[in-house]
Design a protein around this motif. Sequence first.
Motif, short mmCIF file in Angstrom:
data_model
loop_
_atom_site.label_atom_id
_atom_site.label_comp_id
_atom_site.label_asym_id
_atom_site.label_seq_id
_atom_site.Cartn_x
_atom_site.Cartn_y
_atom_site.Cartn_z
N VAL A 1 18.20 -0.96 22.83
CA VAL A 1 16.58 -0.66 23.50
C VAL A 1 16.01 -1.63 22.89
CG1 VAL A 1 14.42 0.32 23.18
CG2 VAL A 1 16.76 1.64 23.55
N LEU A 2 16.44 -2.15 21.37
CA LEU A 2 15.23 -3.45 21.05
C LEU A 2 16.13 -4.72 21.96
CD1 LEU A 2 14.34 -1.98 17.18
CD2 LEU A 2 13.15 -2.85 19.59
N ALA A 3 17.50 -4.43 21.60
CA ALA A 3 18.52 -6.16 22.47
C ALA A 3 17.68 -6.23 23.84
CB ALA A 3 19.75 -5.51 22.55
N GLU A 4 17.41 -5.33 24.62
CA GLU A 4 17.37 -4.96 25.71
C GLU A 4 15.55 -5.46 26.06
OE1 GLU A 4 17.93 -1.01 27.26
OE2 GLU A 4 20.10 -1.78 27.26
N LEU A 5 15.07 -5.54 25.05
CA LEU A 5 13.48 -5.47 25.11
C LEU A 5 13.05 -7.23 24.05
CD1 LEU A 5 11.90 -2.10 24.62
CD2 LEU A 5 11.87 -3.10 26.77
N GLY A 6 14.35 -7.42 23.90
CA GLY A 6 13.72 -8.72 23.19
C GLY A 6 13.15 -8.85 21.64
N ARG A 7 13.56 -7.52 21.16
CA ARG A 7 12.98 -8.08 20.30
C ARG A 7 13.62 -7.29 18.39
NH1 ARG A 7 7.67 -3.91 20.39
NH2 ARG A 7 6.81 -4.41 22.43
N THR A 8 13.21 -7.36 17.00
CA THR A 8 14.45 -7.80 16.47
C THR A 8 13.63 -5.76 15.48
OG1 THR A 8 14.38 -9.74 16.55
CG2 THR A 8 15.10 -8.44 14.61
N LEU A 9 14.13 -5.64 15.07
CA LEU A 9 13.67 -4.70 13.87
C LEU A 9 13.61 -5.76 12.34
CD1 LEU A 9 13.63 -1.80 12.74
CD2 LEU A 9 16.41 -1.77 12.14
N ASN A 10 12.61 -5.66 12.24
CA ASN A 10 12.51 -6.96 11.26
C ASN A 10 12.67 -5.58 9.47
OD1 ASN A 10 9.91 -6.83 13.39
ND2 ASN A 10 10.47 -9.20 12.28
N ALA A 11 12.66 -4.65 9.36
CA ALA A 11 13.04 -3.86 8.62
C ALA A 11 12.61 -2.43 8.56
CB ALA A 11 11.47 -3.76 7.58
N VAL A 12 14.04 -2.00 7.30
CA VAL A 12 13.88 -0.33 7.28
C VAL A 12 13.71 -0.05 5.80
CG1 VAL A 12 15.87 1.68 7.38
CG2 VAL A 12 16.33 -0.66 9.21
N LEU A 13 12.38 0.43 5.73
CA LEU A 13 11.52 0.71 4.72
C LEU A 13 12.53 2.56 3.82
CD1 LEU A 13 7.97 -0.12 5.16
CD2 LEU A 13 10.13 -1.40 4.09
N VAL A 14 13.08 2.30 2.93
CA VAL A 14 13.37 3.94 2.65
C VAL A 14 12.97 4.21 1.12
CG1 VAL A 14 15.79 5.10 1.47
CG2 VAL A 14 16.31 2.85 3.21
N PHE A 15 12.40 5.46 1.57
CA PHE A 15 11.53 6.06 0.82
C PHE A 15 12.52 6.56 -0.54
CE2 PHE A 15 8.05 4.77 3.96
CZ PHE A 15 7.08 4.36 3.55
N ASP A 16 12.30 6.45 -1.60
CA ASP A 16 13.49 7.08 -2.60
C ASP A 16 12.79 7.75 -3.49
OD1 ASP A 16 16.01 6.96 -3.69
OD2 ASP A 16 15.25 5.55 -5.46
N ILE A 17 12.97 9.08 -3.90
CA ILE A 17 12.90 10.11 -4.66
C ILE A 17 13.76 11.21 -4.82
CG2 ILE A 17 12.14 11.53 -2.68
CD1 ILE A 17 9.91 12.19 -4.46
N ASP A 18 14.05 11.46 -5.93
CA ASP A 18 14.98 12.42 -6.59
C ASP A 18 15.19 13.98 -5.82
OD1 ASP A 18 15.65 14.51 -9.13
OD2 ASP A 18 16.85 13.16 -8.87
N ASP A 19 16.48 14.50 -5.54
CA ASP A 19 16.13 15.81 -5.13
C ASP A 19 14.96 16.77 -5.50
OD1 ASP A 19 17.45 14.39 -3.11
OD2 ASP A 19 19.24 16.13 -3.61
N GLU A 20 15.16 17.12 -7.08
CA GLU A 20 14.20 18.08 -7.82
C GLU A 20 12.80 17.60 -7.68
OE1 GLU A 20 14.92 20.84 -8.86
OE2 GLU A 20 17.00 20.03 -7.94
N GLU A 21 12.52 16.30 -7.32
CA GLU A 21 10.72 16.10 -7.01
C GLU A 21 11.26 16.11 -5.85
OE1 GLU A 21 7.63 15.20 -7.68
OE2 GLU A 21 9.33 14.06 -9.37
#
Length: 224
Positions: free
Chosen positions: A99-119
């Motif tokens: 979809v992004l390629a068809e629109l001429g756009r780029t995915l700038n970043a993937v932000l992964v929110f990391d947290i322990d399972d028990e938390e």
Amino acid sequence: MVIVLFGKPGAGKGTQAPRLAEALGVPILATGDVLRAALREGTRLGLEAKSYMDRGALVPDDVILGIVKETLQSPHFANGAVLDGVVRTVPQAEGLERVLAELGRTLNAVLVFDIDDEEIVQRISGRLVCDVCQTPVTGGEVGAPCPKPGTSDGGHLVRRKDDEPAAVRTRLDVYRAQTLPVLDWYQAQGANVRIIDAVGAVEDVTDRALAAVGLPTGGSGRPA
């Protein structure tokens, strides 16, 4: 700027999305919101999605991604979007890339929110609601009277079944089986994947996320 938010259920994506969107000057694009909008407006894809929903079936990825594409083409999203809940499986990630390629756009970043399972388990199982007015409460006790100011509904605090510790652990197992492979896929594609420590004050997590996309902060969760 187009950013995908990623992480375990309860990692704080929903809390951070509006803060990041405000700082970046772009709107949030959430699957549920765009689907409801398409249904409300009666678009072709919205009606197609409704046909699946009316018979209790899941809306196929190609229909959802079609709605996402239409949404990204609107002037409101001209400067980008913070994508929350759009990518949950590898086929969805692959579809979004097309979809992004068809629109001429780029995915700038993937932000992964990391947290322990028990938390996560403690965080989610700590969420209670009044069994009458559904007022959400954090840090209360099951069975305590509803603390909503001025209430006299006689309600008491309960924990939703899907917020019970065992249910949360099941949701985390599903995440690892179905959603975590998306992270491997993005890394294999050479995407700009940034791991964000999601433990701590909301403002501190926001600062870390803003720094990850190259925005300065004032130390309070807002751009400097």
